[in-house]
Motif scaffolding. Structure first.
Motif, PDB file in Angstrom:
ATOM      1  N   LEU A 161       0.905  -1.539   0.073  1.00 14.57           N
ATOM      2  CA  LEU A 161       0.170   0.048  -0.074  1.00 14.57           C
ATOM      3  C   LEU A 161       1.049   1.402   0.094  1.00 14.57           C
ATOM      4  N   GLN A 162       1.866   1.356   0.769  1.00 10.38           N
ATOM      5  CA  GLN A 162       2.738   2.439   0.786  1.00 10.38           C
ATOM      6  C   GLN A 162       3.451   2.753  -0.616  1.00 10.38           C
ATOM      7  N   THR A 198       2.013   1.746  -3.202  1.00 11.07           N
ATOM      8  CA  THR A 198       0.984   2.364  -4.148  1.00 11.07           C
ATOM      9  C   THR A 198       0.825   4.033  -3.923  1.00 11.07           C
ATOM     10  N   PHE A 199       0.844   4.157  -2.633  1.00  9.74           N
ATOM     11  CA  PHE A 199       0.884   5.702  -2.403  1.00  9.74           C
ATOM     12  C   PHE A 199       1.807   6.489  -2.911  1.00  9.74           C
ATOM     13  N   ALA A 200       3.078   5.842  -2.828  1.00 11.54           N
ATOM     14  CA  ALA A 200       4.039   6.653  -3.303  1.00 11.54           C
ATOM     15  C   ALA A 200       4.189   6.835  -4.825  1.00 11.54           C
ATOM     16  N   TYR A 210       1.291   7.127  -6.484  1.00  8.05           N
ATOM     17  CA  TYR A 210       0.250   8.140  -6.727  1.00  8.05           C
ATOM     18  C   TYR A 210       0.712   9.688  -6.401  1.00  8.05           C
ATOM     19  N   GLU A 211       1.651   9.583  -5.408  1.00 11.61           N
ATOM     20  CA  GLU A 211       2.416  10.842  -5.020  1.00 11.61           C
ATOM     21  C   GLU A 211       3.009  11.603  -6.021  1.00 11.61           C
ATOM     22  N   PHE A 217       0.601  12.705  -8.558  1.00 14.65           N
ATOM     23  CA  PHE A 217      -0.146  14.042  -8.261  1.00 14.65           C
ATOM     24  C   PHE A 217       0.599  15.316  -8.074  1.00 14.65           C
ATOM     25  N   LEU A 277      -6.040   7.915 -14.174  1.00 19.30           N
ATOM     26  CA  LEU A 277      -6.120   8.947 -12.940  1.00 19.30           C
ATOM     27  C   LEU A 277      -7.242   9.672 -12.677  1.00 19.30           C
ATOM     28  N   GLN A 301       2.447  11.255   0.224  1.00 14.53           N
ATOM     29  CA  GLN A 301       2.095   9.816   0.664  1.00 14.53           C
ATOM     30  C   GLN A 301       1.285   9.984   1.910  1.00 14.53           C
ATOM     31  N   SER A 351     -10.746   9.321 -10.769  1.00 15.23           N
ATOM     32  CA  SER A 351     -11.265   8.280 -11.826  1.00 15.23           C
ATOM     33  C   SER A 351     -11.949   7.142 -11.102  1.00 15.23           C
TER      34      SER A 351
END
Lengths: 108, 108
Positions: free
Chosen positions: A12-13, A15-17, A19-20, A23, A94, B29, B96
């Motif tokens: 999960l971390q 994944t967040f990285a 997307y960070e 964004f 996105l 994050q 999305s």
DNA sequence: ACAATTAATCAAAAATATTTGATGAAAAGG
DNA sequence: CCTTTTCATCAAATATTTTTGATTAATTGT
């Protein structure tokens, strides 16, 4: 004893990285303007884009690199020219359909 | 003579500025993790959230304020407690359907 | 071969964002 | 009352991002 972290949390971390980064690339007025133009234009070279948004070349290259590293745009080199296009697939993954007219091509 | 800018361009710039703020709020994050938790939880108070993500309180308040200012979350105060919830409408407008499981509630 | 054009990269300066620990205000509970 | 809990805010330190002007490399056109 070492503190353990569940495997699912680790990914999960990650994944967040990921997307960070995407964004962050979107988190700038000038870069949004660039995406908006690329969205309408099929493909644009750096010098034309520099004229369109009135930005000096080195600065524009810096911003294009950020969008490219985030995989939001694609680059094709022909001779001394670099042509950039929007990465439609990534943008669609996105952003919401509501943002289609501004940043998602083929939509409106 | 002054350089004039078409009206439509002015309001486009305003639109980009507004999205810049929202994407900036998403561009971290830790804040994505907060949104992910709020997405599953109906509402959480600051002290519980601080435990869940192992972050000191003043730092958490700083990040919550950024999300709040971008209108991505909502706050309700009860006594000394502050309860935060995700702003479903705004998130759905922005992201999305593919991102629903991570950040959009009511979806999965 | 030479001058001009295109675009990436670099290092330094400037601007922004984040972290930290402390302080204060408001409410809760004894 | 008085102590404790909750949370926002502040100023200073740190870290990160962006801007700027110069340099470089590759290619084009003469």
């Amino acid at each position: 004893m070492e503190k353990t972290i569940p495997l699912t949390d680790v990914s999960l971390q990650d994944t967040f990285a990921a997307y960070e980064q995407k964004f962050k690339a979107l988190a700038d007025q000038k870069r949004l303007q660039i995406l908006n133009l690329l969205c309408q234009q099929e493909s644009i070279c750096v010098c034309d884009l520099a004229d369109m948004i009135d930005m000096q070349q080195s600065k524009l290259s810096y911003h294009l690199k950020i969008l490219l590293d985030a995989d939001l745009i694609l680059k094709e080199t022909k001779g001394t020219w670099s042509y950039y296009t929007i990465n439609q697939k990534e943008i669609n993954h996105l952003l919401s359909p509501e943002l289609c007219c501004l940043f998602r091509p083929t939509c409106c």
